[in-house]
Motif scaffolding. Structure first.
Motif, PDB file in Angstrom:
ATOM      1  N   ALA A  67      38.448  46.264  41.770  1.00  0.00           N
ATOM      2  CA  ALA A  67      39.511  46.089  40.786  1.00  0.00           C
ATOM      3  C   ALA A  67      40.847  46.559  41.346  1.00  0.00           C
ATOM      4  O   ALA A  67      41.889  45.921  41.135  1.00  0.00           O
ATOM      5  N   LEU A  92      33.876  44.108  35.934  1.00  0.00           N
ATOM      6  CA  LEU A  92      34.888  43.800  36.945  1.00  0.00           C
ATOM      7  C   LEU A  92      35.619  42.506  36.584  1.00  0.00           C
ATOM      8  O   LEU A  92      36.852  42.427  36.672  1.00  0.00           O
ATOM      9  N   ALA A  95      38.087  43.164  33.922  1.00  0.00           N
ATOM     10  CA  ALA A  95      39.245  43.895  34.450  1.00  0.00           C
ATOM     11  C   ALA A  95      40.170  42.971  35.231  1.00  0.00           C
ATOM     12  O   ALA A  95      41.402  43.062  35.123  1.00  0.00           O
ATOM     13  N   ILE A  96      39.596  42.070  35.999  1.00  0.00           N
ATOM     14  CA  ILE A  96      40.398  41.122  36.780  1.00  0.00           C
ATOM     15  C   ILE A  96      41.207  40.227  35.851  1.00  0.00           C
ATOM     16  O   ILE A  96      42.396  39.954  36.083  1.00  0.00           O
TER      17      ILE A  96
END
Length: 409
Positions: A67, A92, A95-96
């Motif tokens: 991240a 992840l 979050a991206i």
């Protein structure tokens, strides 16, 4: 974190080569890949496979490291194991999507399961690969992902150039990120509703606005919230902002607030302690006919509770929503708002004039106030008045402003 573009002998996914692969400088890269896996041997093996195919690969050993890397530079594609300690592949991906809506995301797993595959697809993963992945398949998937990423960039540039807003809401992860930004930047505009016969401002309508480009349209915003199960969160945020404005700048006119039908199921709406409840005597709740009421528990009882607090009820979008008598039977509204689709060009449409005349007559017989939305020309206003209407809303009188605009007649 390692970066490589290995042009040496091909490595299979089971190899455990030591140390980072050398960075090649003799050939242009086919794309920048972020490879995430908590098993170093597997990460090195796939990195060598992709490096041999001409890609530049950056490796990360966990989701948090990946991240951070994705925030520091832009990747053409991200490949991640799904099962990792701390931040897994789905976390992840979410979050991206908070800062990159377009980068393709490929999930890999050594323990395939229907549930994990479904979650990966729901959150916007491009592919779901089962380990071990053959070099040929891996190269094909990465190359296709990079091409799709290039197309996404071109489309976004075109939308920006022509100032168009995308109507496709997209995958769940990007939708969550965009809805979060929209709710963080919510603000309320106010548009007057006028009585033409009395030349006075009858009321104002509170209209939700936000600064997220892809969800600027209120229907898109509410559709996104509905898809993510956050309609009630959005409704509370809007009502709380309106209540705050009324606390700071009291008004004598009525205030109309749009209410998605599913918000009627929110217990906070009927709570006497809710911020808006102390202003209920001045508030008209507009329930849109674009959503059915059959799914609401005890809808008649809940509407009665709203009236006990002092709220009045309006049916919104008459003429553009659900047919039938459901909304009238459950809501028994004090006000009906006629959708702009019936008002637009009414001065030159005998059919629209006939429909509106019938609505005016029925509203008068039922003791219901009627408001015509979307009045933009004097000809439309005059036709409406000739048919027996009086209350008007539209750009002819004023555009929505923050907090509200006084009308000079």
């Amino acid at each position: 974190m390692e970066a490589s573009s290995d042009r040496g002998p091909e490595a299979g996914p089971s190899e455990a080569s030591e140390g980072p692969a050398p960075v090649a400088v003799d050939a242009p890269s086919r794309g920048l890949v972020l490879l995430v896996d908590d098993e170093p041997a597997i990460a090195r093996a796939y990195s060598r496979t992709l490096g041999h195919a001409g890609f530049t690969v950056v490796t990360a050993c966990d989701g948090h490291e990946a991240a951070l890397a994705a925030r520091e530079q832009s990747f053409d594609v991200i490949i991640s194991d799904i099962a990792m300690p701390g931040m897994d592949g789905i976390d992840l991906l979410r979050a991206i999507r908070e800062h990159d809506l377009d980068v393709p995301f490929v999930i890999m797993t050594g323990g395939p399961a229907v549930d994990s595959a479904a979650r990966a697809m729901e959150y916007g993963a491009l592919r779901y690969l089962i380990k071990p992945v053959s070099p040929v398949i891996l190269e094909e998937v990465v190359m296709r992902a990079i091409r799709l990423h290039q197309m996404a960039k071109i489309k976004r540039e075109a939308l920006e150039m022509f100032r168009l807003e995308g109507k496709h809401l997209g995958d769940r992860a990007s939708l969550e990120a965009r809805l979060g930004r929209a709710m963080d930047t919510l603000w309320i505009a106010y548009q007057p509703i006028v009585s033409w016969s009395r030349r006075t401002t009858f009321a104002y309508e509170a209209l939700v606005r936000n600064e997220e480009p892809t969800l600027r349209s209120p229907p898109d915003l509410f559709e996104a919230a509905e898809r993510l199960g956050r309609l009630q969160d959005l409704g509370r945020a809007v009502r709380d902002r309106v209540a705050r404005t009324l606390d700071e700048q009291p008004m004598s006119a009525l205030l109309f607030i749009n209410l998605h039908a599913m918000e009627l199921d929110d217990d906070s709406l009927i709570s006497p302690d809710a911020p808006l409840s102390r202003h209920a005597s001045r508030v008209v709740l507009e329930v849109t006919e674009r959503a059915p009421l059959e799914k609401i528990r005890d809808v008649t009882t809940r509407v009665a509770q709203l009236r006990q607090l002092g709220y009045r009820i309006a049916v919104d979008d008459l003429g553009a929503g659900y047919a039938g008598l459901t909304s009238f039977a459950h809501l028994e509204p004090e006000v009906v708002k006629v959708d702009m689709s019936l008002i637009r060009g009414i001065d030159s449409s005998p059919m629209k004039q006939k429909l509106l005349r019938s609505i005016v007559t029925l509203c008068r017989d039922l003791g219901i106030e009627m408001i015509a939305e979307g009045v933009e020309t004097e000809a439309e206003r005059d036709a409406l008045i000739a048919l027996g209407g009086d209350l008007c809303q539209g750009y002819l009188f004023a555009r929505p402003e923050k907090p509200w605009t006084a009308i000079t007649f």
